[in-house]
Write a protein that holds these residues in place. Structure first.
Motif, PDB file in Angstrom:
ATOM      1  N   VAL A 360       0.855  -1.184   0.000  1.00  0.00           N
ATOM      2  CA  VAL A 360       0.000   0.000   0.000  1.00  0.00           C
ATOM      3  C   VAL A 360       0.890   1.232   0.000  1.00  0.00           C
ATOM      4  N   GLY A 361       0.443   2.285  -0.657  1.00  0.00           N
ATOM      5  CA  GLY A 361       1.250   3.498  -0.716  1.00  0.00           C
ATOM      6  C   GLY A 361       0.616   4.555  -1.586  1.00  0.00           C
ATOM      7  N   TYR A 362       0.907   4.510  -2.893  1.00  0.00           N
ATOM      8  CA  TYR A 362       0.340   5.486  -3.821  1.00  0.00           C
ATOM      9  C   TYR A 362      -1.078   5.098  -4.228  1.00  0.00           C
ATOM     10  N   VAL A 363      -1.383   3.830  -4.132  1.00  0.00           N
ATOM     11  CA  VAL A 363      -2.734   3.295  -4.305  1.00  0.00           C
ATOM     12  C   VAL A 363      -2.928   2.235  -3.232  1.00  0.00           C
ATOM     13  N   ALA A 364      -4.173   1.826  -3.021  1.00  0.00           N
ATOM     14  CA  ALA A 364      -4.451   0.856  -1.964  1.00  0.00           C
ATOM     15  C   ALA A 364      -3.783  -0.482  -2.240  1.00  0.00           C
ATOM     16  N   HIS A 365      -3.807  -0.925  -3.492  1.00  0.00           N
ATOM     17  CA  HIS A 365      -3.120  -2.157  -3.894  1.00  0.00           C
ATOM     18  C   HIS A 365      -1.927  -1.729  -4.743  1.00  0.00           C
ATOM     19  N   ASP A 366      -0.827  -1.457  -4.081  1.00  0.00           N
ATOM     20  CA  ASP A 366       0.328  -0.837  -4.705  1.00  0.00           C
ATOM     21  C   ASP A 366       1.270  -1.889  -5.295  1.00  0.00           C
ATOM     22  N   VAL A 367       2.401  -1.407  -5.794  1.00  0.00           N
ATOM     23  CA  VAL A 367       3.428  -2.260  -6.386  1.00  0.00           C
ATOM     24  C   VAL A 367       4.282  -2.865  -5.269  1.00  0.00           C
ATOM     25  N   GLY A 368       4.523  -4.173  -5.365  1.00  0.00           N
ATOM     26  CA  GLY A 368       5.364  -4.849  -4.389  1.00  0.00           C
ATOM     27  C   GLY A 368       4.950  -6.292  -4.212  1.00  0.00           C
TER      28      GLY A 368
END
Length: 438
Positions: A360-368
């Motif tokens: 989570v970060g820039y969107v709720a389901h982020d990259v990672g």
């Protein structure tokens, strides 16, 4: 299985004794005008992007930005105000890391004044920025040129079909060096700077605080799930924050059986209900949170939740703690999911389809890395990715049971945590007890 559970619980207890205390973030003022993004973005480009390029084995990254149908990565590189076609190049050579933009003359002044990039080259009206960039690339003899075409990552898939054709045409023989930026974008966006983690800590605290306030306004037998959601929308407006995901499903308030990702309905909240709120806010129009809080509605004569509901809650909370204990650099996402699945099986939980957690970060389901895959590894390839320091996750402590009517209810107490050098820590104080609605 019976031998594994005590070991997991022992590891969990040890991790708690060694973890630093969770710091609660004070509630910020409702003023988000002083946006720290410009400086944070610049640091991300100059500090984290070179590391990501080396990790992804990319020596040149080309991004095309334009007006009205821009690349999803545009705001991360300073291309959000592009009018005519602008070409952003990031590359490594014997002298180090460089950022170079070929910008239409009309936008070049403002872009240069942002002081994000090493150089902004003005391209005169009527001259192709793509051709200028291609000429530069041909003179550098890069081994690989990453572009935003990706089958698995939407944030790395911003290059349109027509742009791809034009790029290949102007590059000529160099076009054979084009590769996907999937790995590069993954390596770059999955890591958050400490300043970003602090902002997400604020976002998480707000989401949690608002939910406690929402539970306090419920009148059993009168208040509906949708009215609780409306209350939370009003809190967002009061504080000047935005939705962490699509407004139709943020927040999801559910006092009935499981509905999955959903909108709040007109169901009336009744005594004996277990209520779930899944809610997140966005700060500075950049960073988001994703937090769930659970409550039980007391029946007449009750001062606490019934023993079975309390037991379900304790099982869900234990799942969250075991997942946190499993999170550390070098551990794969699937291993975090598996640690909780062992506990769920021992506790007699019903089947839960969802992954333990997600970035989570820039969107709720982020990259990672995805904290899942223990049940269905084929549909969660990101679950095989390793956790790294600076990654932030939203993750659930699960326990599901059959209700009297045969439907299923799941406690999925959702918290947020950041991966540290030796483990992970909650961003805010986790929910310790069921909230009781009188």
């Amino acid at each position: 299985m019976k031998r594994i559970l005590p070991i997991l619980l022992l590891l969990f207890a040890f991790s708690l004794s060694c973890s630093p205390p969770v710091q609660e973030t004070p509630k910020p003022a409702a003023d988000w005008s002083d946006n720290p993004w410009p400086e944070i973005r610049k640091e991300r480009i100059n500090r984290l992007l070179p590391e990501a390029m080396r990790a992804a084995r990319v020596d040149c990254w080309l991004v095309i930005c334009r007006e009205n149908h821009n690349d999803p990565i545009a705001s991360h590189i300073g291309g959000e105000n592009a009018g005519g076609t602008a070409v952003f190049l990031f590359y490594l050579d014997e002298e180090g890391f460089h950022s170079l933009v070929f910008s239409p003359d009309g936008e070049a002044t403002a872009l240069d004044e942002l002081d994000i990039h090493e150089e902004v080259r003005r391209v005169e009206r009527g001259v192709s920025t793509l051709e200028e960039a291609a000429a530069f690339i041909r003179g550098k003899n890069f081994e690989s040129i990453a572009v935003n075409s990706s089958e698995s990552n939407a944030l790395a898939d911003g290059l349109s079909y027509s742009q791809r054709l034009q790029l290949e045409e102007v590059l000529g023989d160099e076009a054979r060096k084009l590769i996907s930026s999937t790995d590069l974008v993954y390596e770059w966006l999955s890591i958050k700077l400490p300043a970003e983690v602090e902002i997400m800590r604020q976002a998480a605290q707000l989401a949690s605080d608002f939910q406690y306030e929402a539970y306090a306004m419920i009148e059993p037998g009168k208040t509906t799930d949708a009215e609780v959601a409306k209350f939370l929308k009003a809190k967002m407006a009061e504080y000047g924050v935005k939705d962490a995901w699509h407004p139709d499903q943020n927040p999801n308030v559910n006092s009935g059986p499981d509905r999955g990702h959903s909108h709040a309905t007109d169901k009336v909240i009744m005594p004996g209900d277990v209520i779930q709120i899944d809610f997140g806010v966005k700060l500075y129009d950049i960073w988001v949170s994703d937090i769930q809080r659970f409550a039980y509605v007391l029946k007449e004569g009750e001062n606490e939740a019934p023993a079975d509901i309390q037991q379900h809650w304790q099982h869900g909370k234990a799942g969250s703690r075991v997942a946190l204990a499993a999170m550390k650099p070098g551990v794969k996402g699937v291993e975090v999911d598996r640690a909780q699945r062992v506990l769920m099986e021992a506790a007699g939980s019903e089947y839960v389809m969802w992954s333990t957690g997600h970035p989570v970060g820039y969107v709720a389901h982020d990259v990672g890395p995805n904290l899942g895959g223990a049940q269905s590894p084929s549909i969660r390839p990101a679950a095989q990715k390793e956790l790294k320091k600076g990654m932030v996750f939203a993750f659930d402590g699960f326990h599901a049971w059959k209700r009297a009517d045969g439907t299923t209810k799941t406690i999925s107490v959702e918290e947020m945590a950041v991966v540290t050098e030796n483990g992970a820590e909650y961003l805010i104080q986790p929910q310790e007890e069921l909230i009781l609605v009188k």
